[in-house]
Motif scaffolding. Structure first.
Motif, PDB file in Angstrom:
ATOM      1  N   TYR A 161       0.901  -1.103  -0.110  1.00 21.97           N
ATOM      2  CA  TYR A 161       0.122   0.125  -0.034  1.00 21.97           C
ATOM      3  C   TYR A 161       0.920   1.119  -0.016  1.00 21.97           C
ATOM      4  O   TYR A 161       2.073   1.155   0.515  1.00 21.97           O
ATOM      5  CB  TYR A 161      -1.163  -0.143   1.162  1.00 21.97           C
ATOM      6  CG  TYR A 161      -0.263   0.107   2.562  1.00 21.97           C
ATOM      7  CD1 TYR A 161       0.132  -1.015   3.036  1.00 21.97           C
ATOM      8  CD2 TYR A 161      -0.199   1.405   3.115  1.00 21.97           C
ATOM      9  CE1 TYR A 161       0.747  -1.125   4.452  1.00 21.97           C
ATOM     10  CE2 TYR A 161       0.476   1.145   4.421  1.00 21.97           C
ATOM     11  CZ  TYR A 161       0.941   0.018   5.042  1.00 21.97           C
ATOM     12  OH  TYR A 161       1.596   0.220   6.443  1.00 21.97           O
ATOM     13  N   CYS A 162       0.347   2.258  -0.351  1.00 20.81           N
ATOM     14  CA  CYS A 162       0.825   3.554  -0.252  1.00 20.81           C
ATOM     15  C   CYS A 162       1.104   4.198   0.979  1.00 20.81           C
ATOM     16  O   CYS A 162       0.310   4.040   1.783  1.00 20.81           O
ATOM     17  CB  CYS A 162       0.182   4.623  -1.194  1.00 20.81           C
ATOM     18  SG  CYS A 162       0.531   6.334  -1.036  1.00 20.81           S
ATOM     19  N   ARG A 163       2.156   4.378   1.517  1.00 18.19           N
ATOM     20  CA  ARG A 163       2.711   4.913   2.816  1.00 18.19           C
ATOM     21  C   ARG A 163       2.245   6.090   3.051  1.00 18.19           C
ATOM     22  O   ARG A 163       2.409   6.553   4.282  1.00 18.19           O
ATOM     23  CB  ARG A 163       4.076   4.637   3.010  1.00 18.19           C
ATOM     24  CG  ARG A 163       4.624   3.201   2.713  1.00 18.19           C
ATOM     25  CD  ARG A 163       4.072   2.232   3.762  1.00 18.19           C
ATOM     26  NE  ARG A 163       4.060   1.058   3.089  1.00 18.19           N
ATOM     27  CZ  ARG A 163       4.346  -0.298   3.667  1.00 18.19           C
ATOM     28  NH1 ARG A 163       4.962  -0.137   4.997  1.00 18.19           N
ATOM     29  NH2 ARG A 163       4.484  -1.325   3.214  1.00 18.19           N
ATOM     30  N   ALA A 164       1.840   6.950   1.999  1.00 22.76           N
ATOM     31  CA  ALA A 164       1.363   8.324   2.293  1.00 22.76           C
ATOM     32  C   ALA A 164      -0.209   8.455   2.523  1.00 22.76           C
ATOM     33  O   ALA A 164      -0.486   9.014   3.391  1.00 22.76           O
ATOM     34  CB  ALA A 164       1.710   9.293   0.993  1.00 22.76           C
ATOM     35  N   CYS A 165      -0.693   7.740   1.609  1.00 19.59           N
ATOM     36  CA  CYS A 165      -2.484   7.575   2.012  1.00 19.59           C
ATOM     37  C   CYS A 165      -2.851   6.485   2.470  1.00 19.59           C
ATOM     38  O   CYS A 165      -4.093   6.478   3.141  1.00 19.59           O
ATOM     39  CB  CYS A 165      -3.225   8.302   0.741  1.00 19.59           C
ATOM     40  SG  CYS A 165      -2.988   6.838  -0.647  1.00 19.59           S
ATOM     41  N   GLY A 166      -2.342   5.304   2.162  1.00 21.93           N
ATOM     42  CA  GLY A 166      -3.129   4.077   3.025  1.00 21.93           C
ATOM     43  C   GLY A 166      -3.657   3.148   1.882  1.00 21.93           C
ATOM     44  O   GLY A 166      -3.990   2.148   1.907  1.00 21.93           O
TER      45      GLY A 166
ATOM     46  N   ASP B  93       7.141   9.790  -3.338  1.00 26.11           N
ATOM     47  CA  ASP B  93       6.445  10.663  -2.130  1.00 26.11           C
ATOM     48  C   ASP B  93       4.904  10.268  -2.257  1.00 26.11           C
ATOM     49  O   ASP B  93       3.951  11.215  -2.105  1.00 26.11           O
ATOM     50  CB  ASP B  93       6.511  12.178  -2.244  1.00 26.11           C
ATOM     51  CG  ASP B  93       6.257  12.515  -3.759  1.00 26.11           C
ATOM     52  OD1 ASP B  93       5.985  11.588  -4.448  1.00 26.11           O
ATOM     53  OD2 ASP B  93       5.881  13.837  -3.869  1.00 26.11           O
ATOM     54  N   GLY B  94       4.541   9.104  -2.631  1.00 26.12           N
ATOM     55  CA  GLY B  94       3.070   8.491  -2.645  1.00 26.12           C
ATOM     56  C   GLY B  94       2.592   8.039  -4.192  1.00 26.12           C
ATOM     57  O   GLY B  94       3.499   8.218  -4.858  1.00 26.12           O
ATOM     58  N   CYS B  95       1.324   7.790  -4.123  1.00 26.52           N
ATOM     59  CA  CYS B  95       0.717   7.281  -5.378  1.00 26.52           C
ATOM     60  C   CYS B  95       0.311   8.515  -6.186  1.00 26.52           C
ATOM     61  O   CYS B  95       0.154   9.362  -5.962  1.00 26.52           O
ATOM     62  CB  CYS B  95      -0.395   6.266  -4.909  1.00 26.52           C
ATOM     63  SG  CYS B  95      -1.706   6.713  -4.013  1.00 26.52           S
ATOM     64  N   ALA B  96      -0.462   8.013  -7.245  1.00 31.65           N
ATOM     65  CA  ALA B  96      -1.070   8.903  -8.013  1.00 31.65           C
ATOM     66  C   ALA B  96      -2.155   9.529  -7.388  1.00 31.65           C
ATOM     67  O   ALA B  96      -2.448  10.709  -7.718  1.00 31.65           O
ATOM     68  CB  ALA B  96      -1.530   8.239  -9.456  1.00 31.65           C
ATOM     69  N   ARG B  97      -2.966   8.784  -6.739  1.00 39.12           N
ATOM     70  CA  ARG B  97      -4.011   9.697  -6.015  1.00 39.12           C
ATOM     71  C   ARG B  97      -3.455  10.732  -5.067  1.00 39.12           C
ATOM     72  O   ARG B  97      -4.013  11.875  -4.876  1.00 39.12           O
ATOM     73  CB  ARG B  97      -4.634   8.618  -5.259  1.00 39.12           C
ATOM     74  CG  ARG B  97      -5.910   7.996  -6.121  1.00 39.12           C
ATOM     75  CD  ARG B  97      -6.701   7.022  -5.470  1.00 39.12           C
ATOM     76  NE  ARG B  97      -5.870   5.972  -5.458  1.00 39.12           N
ATOM     77  CZ  ARG B  97      -6.211   4.530  -5.521  1.00 39.12           C
ATOM     78  NH1 ARG B  97      -7.479   4.198  -5.436  1.00 39.12           N
ATOM     79  NH2 ARG B  97      -5.202   3.459  -5.479  1.00 39.12           N
ATOM     80  N   CYS B  98      -2.345  10.423  -4.431  1.00 36.21           N
ATOM     81  CA  CYS B  98      -1.693  11.380  -3.528  1.00 36.21           C
ATOM     82  C   CYS B  98      -1.384  12.760  -4.150  1.00 36.21           C
ATOM     83  O   CYS B  98      -1.382  13.779  -3.716  1.00 36.21           O
ATOM     84  CB  CYS B  98      -0.397  10.659  -2.756  1.00 36.21           C
ATOM     85  SG  CYS B  98      -0.887   9.520  -1.703  1.00 36.21           S
ATOM     86  N   ARG B  99      -0.872  12.549  -5.392  1.00 38.63           N
ATOM     87  CA  ARG B  99      -0.609  13.663  -6.159  1.00 38.63           C
ATOM     88  C   ARG B  99      -1.402  14.706  -6.320  1.00 38.63           C
ATOM     89  O   ARG B  99      -1.609  15.819  -6.586  1.00 38.63           O
ATOM     90  CB  ARG B  99       0.334  13.355  -7.374  1.00 38.63           C
ATOM     91  CG  ARG B  99       1.857  13.149  -7.089  1.00 38.63           C
ATOM     92  CD  ARG B  99       2.627  12.675  -8.417  1.00 38.63           C
ATOM     93  NE  ARG B  99       2.129  11.443  -8.775  1.00 38.63           N
ATOM     94  CZ  ARG B  99       2.181  10.982  -9.770  1.00 38.63           C
ATOM     95  NH1 ARG B  99       2.785  11.842 -10.923  1.00 38.63           N
ATOM     96  NH2 ARG B  99       1.623   9.796 -10.409  1.00 38.63           N
TER      97      ARG B  99
HETATM   98 ZN   LIG Z   1      -1.161   7.448  -2.001  1.00 38.39          ZN
END
Ligand SMILES: [Zn+2]
Ligand SMILES: [Zn+2]
Length: 257
Positions: free
Chosen positions: A62-67, A78-84
């Motif tokens: 999983y993405c460690r920025a958003c879960g 620094d995260g996945c596409a959704r985080c950006r």
């Molecule tokens: Zn993410």
């Protein structure tokens, strides 16, 4: 004569004990904590199917920025596409798994079938996730996502507080200075857009409590849109927190709730 008598008593006692045990098994057989099916003694709380289910919902990366699931897009620094697109207010997250199968059954049983003791089981997997998180070693306090007093009264406990108490042991204290000041409809009943509005202004920090410079970790059982965690993180940062992380038992994917 005396010894024959004693043996008879021992016989009867033995038989009574056996029947009591047998009746106990019928009345209170060992049941799987997640699905309620009977399990063999020594099954460690879950039936075989539920252990398998647990493996499946805790396995994915999983993405460690958003879960959210890392998915096929892969991970960026620094995260996945959704985080950006929409950066979470919290600074990172650890999750035990996705809200499905055994994790979902355990969370539902804990909250809606009055089984607060299941917090111990869920916290085990959350602990494992937390231990692997880069922020685990620098936390000043665990902050449970608060329930409105009305809901806590109806349920009898705040599941996030129970989870936080487990996670805190030997790490950092539990801080309950974040409070819910507004009773809101349950997040599950709402669409993603409405969830954000639903929790806006729902939380506050107790008067005169200062979180200045502190590194905090929010604790919740599930997160769906991240709206609650974001709002809590926003309020804590406004109260001076240097960083706010989160640890949850399960992340619900948008299309599964
Ligand atoms: Zn993410
Ligand atoms: Zn089961």
């Amino acid at each position: 004569m005396h010894s024959v008598h004693n043996r008879r008593i021992a016989d009867v006692t033995g038989r009574v004990q056996w029947w009591a045990a047998a009746a106990g098994q019928l009345l209170w057989p060992l049941a799987c904590e997640a699905c309620g099916r009977a399990i063999e003694p020594g099954g460690e709380g879950l039936c075989e199917a539920c252990w398998q289910g647990l493996l499946s919902c805790t396995a994915g990366s999983y993405c460690r920025a958003c879960g959210l699931d890392a998915g096929s897009f892969g991970m960026l620094e620094d995260g996945c596409a959704r985080c950006r697109e929409r950066r979470p207010v919290y600074d990172g997250i650890a999750r035990a798994g996705v809200y499905a199968s055994t994790l979902r059954d355990l969370v539902l049983a804990m909250k809606f079938h009055d089984r607060p003791e299941l917090a111990a089981r869920l916290a085990q997997w959350m602990e494992a996730a937390l231990a692997a998180a880069p922020f685990a070693g620098r936390l000043d306090a665990f902050v449970p996502v608060p329930l409105h007093w009305r809901r806590r009264l109806a349920r009898g406990f705040n599941q996030s507080f129970l989870l936080a108490c487990r996670l805190a042991r030997g790490r950092a204290p539990v801080n309950t200075d974040l409070v819910r000041v507004r009773h809101t409809p349950s997040q599950w009943t709402l669409s993603t857009t409405r969830r954000r509005g639903n929790v806006a202004g729902a939380f506050a920090v107790r008067r005169d409590h200062d979180f200045s410079g502190r590194t905090l970790c929010l604790v919740d059982d599930i997160t769906t849109s991240g709206a609650t965690l974001n709002e809590c993180a926003r309020v804590l940062k406004q109260a001076g927190a240097a960083a706010v992380y989160a640890v949850v038992a399960a992340v619900a994917m948008q299309d599964t709730d």
